[in-house]
Design a protein around this motif. Structure first.
Motif, PDB file in Angstrom:
ATOM      1  N   VAL A  35       0.847  -1.197   0.000  1.00 49.92           N
ATOM      2  CA  VAL A  35       0.000   0.000   0.000  1.00 49.92           C
ATOM      3  C   VAL A  35       0.887   1.253   0.000  1.00 49.92           C
ATOM      4  N   TYR A  36       1.978   1.198   0.781  1.00 47.91           N
ATOM      5  CA  TYR A  36       2.910   2.328   0.804  1.00 47.91           C
ATOM      6  C   TYR A  36       3.450   2.594  -0.597  1.00 47.91           C
ATOM      7  N   GLY A  37       3.746   1.527  -1.324  1.00 48.67           N
ATOM      8  CA  GLY A  37       4.263   1.659  -2.686  1.00 48.67           C
ATOM      9  C   GLY A  37       3.311   2.432  -3.589  1.00 48.67           C
ATOM     10  N   MET A  99      15.042 -10.276   8.671  1.00 52.18           N
ATOM     11  CA  MET A  99      14.294  -9.254   7.898  1.00 52.18           C
ATOM     12  C   MET A  99      13.999  -8.011   8.747  1.00 52.18           C
ATOM     13  N   PRO A 100      13.337  -8.153   9.903  1.00 53.39           N
ATOM     14  CA  PRO A 100      13.094  -6.948  10.710  1.00 53.39           C
ATOM     15  C   PRO A 100      14.368  -6.341  11.281  1.00 53.39           C
ATOM     16  N   VAL A 101      15.388  -7.168  11.568  1.00 54.08           N
ATOM     17  CA  VAL A 101      16.637  -6.608  12.096  1.00 54.08           C
ATOM     18  C   VAL A 101      17.268  -5.671  11.064  1.00 54.08           C
ATOM     19  N   THR A 102      17.281  -6.087   9.792  1.00 56.31           N
ATOM     20  CA  THR A 102      17.866  -5.200   8.769  1.00 56.31           C
ATOM     21  C   THR A 102      16.988  -3.963   8.558  1.00 56.31           C
ATOM     22  N   GLY A 103      15.651  -4.136   8.695  1.00 57.29           N
ATOM     23  CA  GLY A 103      14.755  -2.978   8.583  1.00 57.29           C
ATOM     24  C   GLY A 103      15.044  -1.975   9.681  1.00 57.29           C
ATOM     25  N   LEU A 104      15.199  -2.494  10.904  1.00 53.74           N
ATOM     26  CA  LEU A 104      15.498  -1.633  12.046  1.00 53.74           C
ATOM     27  C   LEU A 104      16.835  -0.914  11.848  1.00 53.74           C
ATOM     28  N   LEU A 105      17.859  -1.680  11.413  1.00 54.96           N
ATOM     29  CA  LEU A 105      19.186  -1.077  11.237  1.00 54.96           C
ATOM     30  C   LEU A 105      19.168  -0.025  10.127  1.00 54.96           C
ATOM     31  N   MET A 106      18.399  -0.299   9.069  1.00 54.41           N
ATOM     32  CA  MET A 106      18.259   0.696   7.996  1.00 54.41           C
ATOM     33  C   MET A 106      17.689   1.994   8.555  1.00 54.41           C
ATOM     34  N   SER A 107      16.664   1.848   9.397  1.00 45.09           N
ATOM     35  CA  SER A 107      16.017   3.041   9.958  1.00 45.09           C
ATOM     36  C   SER A 107      16.950   3.821  10.871  1.00 45.09           C
ATOM     37  N   PRO A 113      14.105   7.166  14.422  1.00 44.40           N
ATOM     38  CA  PRO A 113      13.609   6.242  15.452  1.00 44.40           C
ATOM     39  C   PRO A 113      12.393   5.491  14.895  1.00 44.40           C
ATOM     40  N   VAL A 114      12.015   4.386  15.560  1.00 42.42           N
ATOM     41  CA  VAL A 114      10.861   3.607  15.099  1.00 42.42           C
ATOM     42  C   VAL A 114       9.717   3.760  16.100  1.00 42.42           C
ATOM     43  N   ASP A 115       8.599   4.270  15.613  1.00 44.21           N
ATOM     44  CA  ASP A 115       7.430   4.482  16.472  1.00 44.21           C
ATOM     45  C   ASP A 115       6.604   3.196  16.516  1.00 44.21           C
ATOM     46  N   VAL A 139      20.118  -5.078   1.656  1.00 45.29           N
ATOM     47  CA  VAL A 139      19.980  -6.446   2.175  1.00 45.29           C
ATOM     48  C   VAL A 139      18.495  -6.758   2.416  1.00 45.29           C
ATOM     49  N   HIS A 140      17.791  -5.789   3.025  1.00 45.18           N
ATOM     50  CA  HIS A 140      16.371  -5.940   3.343  1.00 45.18           C
ATOM     51  C   HIS A 140      15.549  -6.197   2.073  1.00 45.18           C
ATOM     52  N   ALA A 141      15.735  -5.342   1.074  1.00 45.30           N
ATOM     53  CA  ALA A 141      14.862  -5.358  -0.102  1.00 45.30           C
ATOM     54  C   ALA A 141      15.327  -6.321  -1.188  1.00 45.30           C
ATOM     55  N   ASP A 142      16.645  -6.443  -1.381  1.00 41.68           N
ATOM     56  CA  ASP A 142      17.137  -7.171  -2.559  1.00 41.68           C
ATOM     57  C   ASP A 142      17.658  -8.571  -2.261  1.00 41.68           C
TER      58      ASP A 142
HETATM   59  C1  HEM Z   1       9.278  -9.424   8.697  1.00 39.19           C
HETATM   60  C2  HEM Z   1       9.383  -8.115   8.670  1.00 39.19           C
HETATM   61  C3  HEM Z   1       9.493  -7.295   7.418  1.00 39.19           C
HETATM   62  C4  HEM Z   1       9.164  -7.606   6.120  1.00 39.19           C
HETATM   63  C5  HEM Z   1       8.587  -8.904   5.561  1.00 39.19           C
HETATM   64  C6  HEM Z   1       9.482  -6.445   5.313  1.00 39.19           C
HETATM   65  C7  HEM Z   1       9.306  -6.361   3.929  1.00 39.19           C
HETATM   66  C8  HEM Z   1       9.656  -5.286   3.158  1.00 39.19           C
HETATM   67  C9  HEM Z   1       9.510  -5.215   1.737  1.00 39.19           C
HETATM   68  C10 HEM Z   1       8.901  -6.300   0.858  1.00 39.19           C
HETATM   69  C11 HEM Z   1       9.994  -4.024   1.336  1.00 39.19           C
HETATM   70  C12 HEM Z   1      10.029  -3.471  -0.098  1.00 39.19           C
HETATM   71  C13 HEM Z   1      11.307  -3.847  -0.755  1.00 39.19           C
HETATM   72  C14 HEM Z   1      11.342  -3.310  -2.162  1.00 39.19           C
HETATM   73  O1  HEM Z   1      11.540  -2.120  -2.305  1.00 39.19           O
HETATM   74  O2  HEM Z   1      11.163  -4.117  -3.064  1.00 39.19           O
HETATM   75  C15 HEM Z   1      10.441  -3.305   2.503  1.00 39.19           C
HETATM   76  C16 HEM Z   1      10.999  -2.041   2.514  1.00 39.19           C
HETATM   77  C17 HEM Z   1      11.286  -1.319   3.641  1.00 39.19           C
HETATM   78  N1  HEM Z   1      11.165  -1.763   4.939  1.00 39.19           N
HETATM   79 FE1  HEM Z   1      10.567  -3.596   5.534  1.00 39.19          FE
HETATM   80  N2  HEM Z   1       9.974  -5.464   6.129  1.00 39.19           N
HETATM   81  C18 HEM Z   1       9.991  -5.939   7.415  1.00 39.19           C
HETATM   82  C19 HEM Z   1      10.403  -5.257   8.540  1.00 39.19           C
HETATM   83  C20 HEM Z   1      10.801  -3.935   8.568  1.00 39.19           C
HETATM   84  C21 HEM Z   1      11.169  -3.197   9.757  1.00 39.19           C
HETATM   85  C22 HEM Z   1      11.159  -3.765  11.174  1.00 39.19           C
HETATM   86  C23 HEM Z   1      11.499  -1.950   9.362  1.00 39.19           C
HETATM   87  C24 HEM Z   1      11.981  -0.763  10.172  1.00 39.19           C
HETATM   88  C25 HEM Z   1      11.949  -0.670  11.471  1.00 39.19           C
HETATM   89  C26 HEM Z   1      11.350  -1.884   7.912  1.00 39.19           C
HETATM   90  C27 HEM Z   1      11.586  -0.768   7.151  1.00 39.19           C
HETATM   91  C28 HEM Z   1      11.517  -0.732   5.780  1.00 39.19           C
HETATM   92  C29 HEM Z   1      11.889   0.436   4.986  1.00 39.19           C
HETATM   93  C30 HEM Z   1      12.349   1.778   5.533  1.00 39.19           C
HETATM   94  C31 HEM Z   1      11.746   0.049   3.661  1.00 39.19           C
HETATM   95  C32 HEM Z   1      12.089   0.885   2.422  1.00 39.19           C
HETATM   96  C33 HEM Z   1      10.985   1.747   1.998  1.00 39.19           C
HETATM   97  C34 HEM Z   1      11.408   2.582   0.803  1.00 39.19           C
HETATM   98  O3  HEM Z   1      11.967   1.982  -0.134  1.00 39.19           O
HETATM   99  O4  HEM Z   1      11.191   3.760   0.826  1.00 39.19           O
HETATM  100  N3  HEM Z   1      10.915  -3.115   7.476  1.00 39.19           N
HETATM  101  N4  HEM Z   1      10.228  -4.107   3.601  1.00 39.19           N
END
Ligand code: HEM
Ligand code: HEM
Length: 175
Positions: A35-37, A99-107, A113-115, A139-142
């Motif tokens: 939805v964000y996309g 997956m969430p660890v890399t998301g957190l580290l990216m942020s 901070p993460v709300d 790492v998170h996305a690709d």
């Molecule tokens: C199991 C947990 C998670 C899943 C399955 C997930 C999945 C995804 C997916 C599918 C994308 C899009 C990748 C793309 O661009 O193709 C994404 C992007 C992203 N995620 Fe996550 N994520 C998870 C956890 C988190 C957490 C914990 C955070 C931060 C605290 C986070 C932050 C982000 C951010 C900042 C982006 C990039 C948005 C952008 O491109 O502007 N994610 N995630």
């Protein structure tokens, strides 16, 4: 011994609950990103992060549960299938944590901070470094996301194979 389709030895109640809530949280986290996309709205990326962190907390509890409860013995099947299924389960655990660890580290490396649903905030606990944020974003996305798709696909494919071809009621073990 169980007798074929009639009865099965199930996973413990806690393991079954952990499994299906994990599936739900993963689905919601992914849908929010989808939805964000489309909308580019801050609300959805914020919720993506909060639900993603919920996956992490849930998985940490799930690991503890997995250590302290016994898995049911495997259904009769070739040894290699048992090994592949156990390996896949292990990899899925690792991916749902990484997956969430890399998301957190990216942020936090991005200085954000993460709300957590307005309840509390995970502060920026590192010195922000742009290149590190970009690294964890990649790492998170690709890397990790495609791996989640592949291993979840394998996992669900195997479940469907058991359901419709082997008809051995494997899914009954986790229901
Ligand atoms: C199991 C947990 C998670 C899943 C399955 C997930 C999945 C995804 C997916 C599918 C994308 C899009 C990748 C793309 O661009 O193709 C994404 C992007 C992203 N995620 Fe996550 N994520 C998870 C956890 C988190 C957490 C914990 C955070 C931060 C605290 C986070 C932050 C982000 C951010 C900042 C982006 C990039 C948005 C952008 O491109 O502007 N994610 N995630
Ligand atoms: C429609 C979706 C799904 C179905 C039908 C399904 C089915 C199953 C079944 C039948 C088992 C038990 C296997 C056995 O007894 O040997 C199982 C276990 C497991 N599943 Fe799923 N699953 C689904 C989605 C997922 C997803 C999305 C993940 C994670 C990304 C996942 C991760 C696991 C793990 C890690 C186990 C091992 C049990 C444990 O150690 O907690 N499953 N699943």
């Amino acid at each position: 011994m169980n007798n074929g389709n009639v009865s099965v030895q199930k996973w413990s109640a806690s393991s079954r609950i952990f499994h299906w809530i994990s599936v739900l949280l993963l689905l919601v986290t992914w849908l929010l990103m989808l939805v964000y996309g489309y909308t580019d709205s801050k609300i959805y990326i914020g919720l993506h992060k909060a639900f993603g962190m919920s996956v992490l907390f849930w998985m940490l509890a799930r690991v503890i549960n997995r250590v302290f409860t016994k898995a049911p013995p495997a259904l009769p099947m070739p040894k290699f299938q048992i090994i592949v299924s156990q390996l896949t389960h292990f990899i899925l655990y690792a991916l749902l944590i990484a997956m969430p660890v890399t998301g957190l580290l990216m942020s936090v490396y991005g200085g954000r901070p993460v709300d957590m649903f307005g309840l509390f905030e995970i502060p920026v606990f590192v010195t922000p470094v742009r290149s590190m944020a970009r690294f964890y974003n990649d790492v998170h996305a690709d890397i990790l996301w495609p791996m989640i798709i592949v291993f979840t696909g394998l996992h669900i494919g195997a479940a469907l194979y058991h359901q419709f071809i082997k008809k051995d009621n494997l899914i009954g073990r986790i229901k």
